[in-house]
Design a protein around this motif. Structure first.
Motif, PDB file in Angstrom:
ATOM      1  N   GLY A 282      39.125  35.559  42.792  1.00 60.70           N
ATOM      2  CA  GLY A 282      40.097  35.236  41.750  1.00 60.70           C
ATOM      3  C   GLY A 282      40.922  34.007  42.056  1.00 60.70           C
ATOM      4  O   GLY A 282      42.004  33.820  41.489  1.00 60.70           O
ATOM      5  N   GLN A 327      43.415  37.281  40.299  1.00 61.84           N
ATOM      6  CA  GLN A 327      42.697  38.089  39.311  1.00 61.84           C
ATOM      7  C   GLN A 327      41.646  38.950  40.010  1.00 61.84           C
ATOM      8  O   GLN A 327      41.106  38.572  41.046  1.00 61.84           O
ATOM      9  CB  GLN A 327      41.986  37.187  38.299  1.00 61.84           C
ATOM     10  CG  GLN A 327      42.879  36.345  37.424  1.00 61.84           C
ATOM     11  CD  GLN A 327      42.056  35.525  36.448  1.00 61.84           C
ATOM     12  OE1 GLN A 327      41.114  36.011  35.828  1.00 61.84           O
ATOM     13  NE2 GLN A 327      42.423  34.265  36.297  1.00 61.84           N
ATOM     14  N   THR A 329      38.149  39.731  39.902  1.00 67.37           N
ATOM     15  CA  THR A 329      36.981  39.135  39.247  1.00 67.37           C
ATOM     16  C   THR A 329      35.659  39.465  39.934  1.00 67.37           C
ATOM     17  O   THR A 329      34.617  38.997  39.493  1.00 67.37           O
ATOM     18  CB  THR A 329      37.132  37.609  39.205  1.00 67.37           C
ATOM     19  OG1 THR A 329      37.360  37.128  40.546  1.00 67.37           O
ATOM     20  CG2 THR A 329      38.295  37.174  38.327  1.00 67.37           C
TER      21      THR A 329
END
Length: 360
Positions: A282, A327, A329
């Motif tokens: 992320g 994030q 991800t």
């Protein structure tokens, strides 16, 4: 070994079914960071030959080795230079010869580009099969017609997504180890110290970033021919206290979590392994427009900036947020086809299919 190509090869070797497919590695005598012990522990063998810089001797030793080992498949990862080992493999009677394209070229590397451009027309002479890390690199070396006809096997620069899954505790521990405060901006760059990876550009930009964010830190991970030049530039710019030269690292999954932004100002690039790793964690990326757009796997994480626009690079670094949480991800990377377990299984299947065709 030690660069992105080598990392991709080793990632696949670690995860491939070695009861069905086994690798032998040919390395040059000027190679660095060759994981001989690991390769041998996994059942592989390492053969060292002279560097391709001693071309006649390199070709002779390749052919001699192929005649001795009688491999069914020779898979070359030397980009445009694959013409040399694959030519030797053909003369030695190797039935399956794979040329693999991992990168492109940059006109400013005059000597290297001249060699690559001379060799490109021969890229389809000796291979029986073709592979590439992206369509961009496939078309650069083999031509768009071959790629669009589906004759190039795309083998992603796959990784272990779960090891890059963001963990706040890992971030805190790694930043503490590096001596980075919770609110300090940490810019990272990872790659071989060479013209392609463009660390000197990063240093020049970072010097001006410090004028606006004086507590920022730049961490450079990697080694290479330009290490002395990189250290000299750091000294000339007077930024020794703000730059950490980390050398070759084996903790990329943790560094990606510690960084606030990754710099990727490559002068040319295929599909960057480091960029895939960073996106899995992320981590936001600032990439040059020379980096393949196929590298943009997770929308919103990569910002492409022209190298000629230094002001934009400076502003992007200065405005990078220091975020305690990246994030999540890693599952998106897996869904995009970059899971090494799946990729290694597909590669094994391809090898077995090629082997079967030869036997029949």
């Amino acid at each position: 070994m030690g660069g992105g190509v080598e990392a991709t090869v080793m990632n696949h070797y670690r995860h491939i079914d070695r009861d069905k497919v086994q690798f032998d590695f040919i390395v040059q005598d000027d190679s660095t960071v060759v994981p001989v012990d690991e390769i041998e522990s996994l059942g592989g063998r390492v053969f060292t030959i002279p560097s391709y810089k001693q071309l006649p001797l390199y070709i002779k030793e390749c052919e001699k080795l192929f005649r001795k080992l009688h491999p069914v498949i020779v898979h070359s990862h030397m980009n445009a230079l694959s013409v040399f080992p694959l030519g030797a493999a053909k003369r030695a009677g190797v039935p399956v010869r794979i040329a693999h394209s991992h990168s492109t070229s940059n006109p400013r590397e005059y000597a290297k580009t001249a060699v690559k451009m001379c060799l490109r027309p021969f890229s389809r002479v000796y291979p029986t099969h073709y592979a590439a890390c992206s369509h961009y690199t496939a078309q650069w070396l083999f031509g768009s017609q071959l790629d669009k006809a589906g004759k190039v096997k795309i083998i992603r620069n796959a990784i272990e997504p779960e090891t890059f899954h963001f963990n706040a505790a890992v971030r805190a521990a790694k930043r503490s180890e590096l001596g980075i405060g919770d609110n300090q901006l940490l810019i990272g760059q990872v790659g071989r110290m060479c013209f392609q990876k463009n660390q000197l550009f990063t240093l020049d930009v970072f010097k001006q970033v410090l004028e606006r964010r004086p507590d920022a830190i730049l961490a450079l991970a990697g080694d290479g021919d330009m290490m002395d030049e990189v250290r000299k530039r750091i000294h000339e710019l007077g930024i020794e206290r703000s730059v950490k030269v980390l050398g070759i690292r084996k903790d990329m999954n943790q560094l990606c979590q510690a960084f606030d932004v990754l710099a990727l100002p490559s002068t040319y690039e295929g599909l960057s392994v480091v960029a895939v790793e960073a996106q899995t964690a992320g981590l936001p990326i600032l990439a040059s427009t020379n980096v393949s757009k196929e590298t943009d796997v997770i929308p919103g994480l990569i910002q492409f900036i022209p190298l000629k626009n230094k002001a934009q690079w400076i502003n992007a670094m200065v405005s990078a947020p220091v975020a305690e949480q990246h994030q999540d991800t890693h599952n998106l990377i897996r869904q995009a086809g970059y899971d090494i377990t799946n990729s290694a299984q597909q590669l094994s299947g391809w090898y077995q299919k090629l082997f079967s065709e030869v036997q029949n």
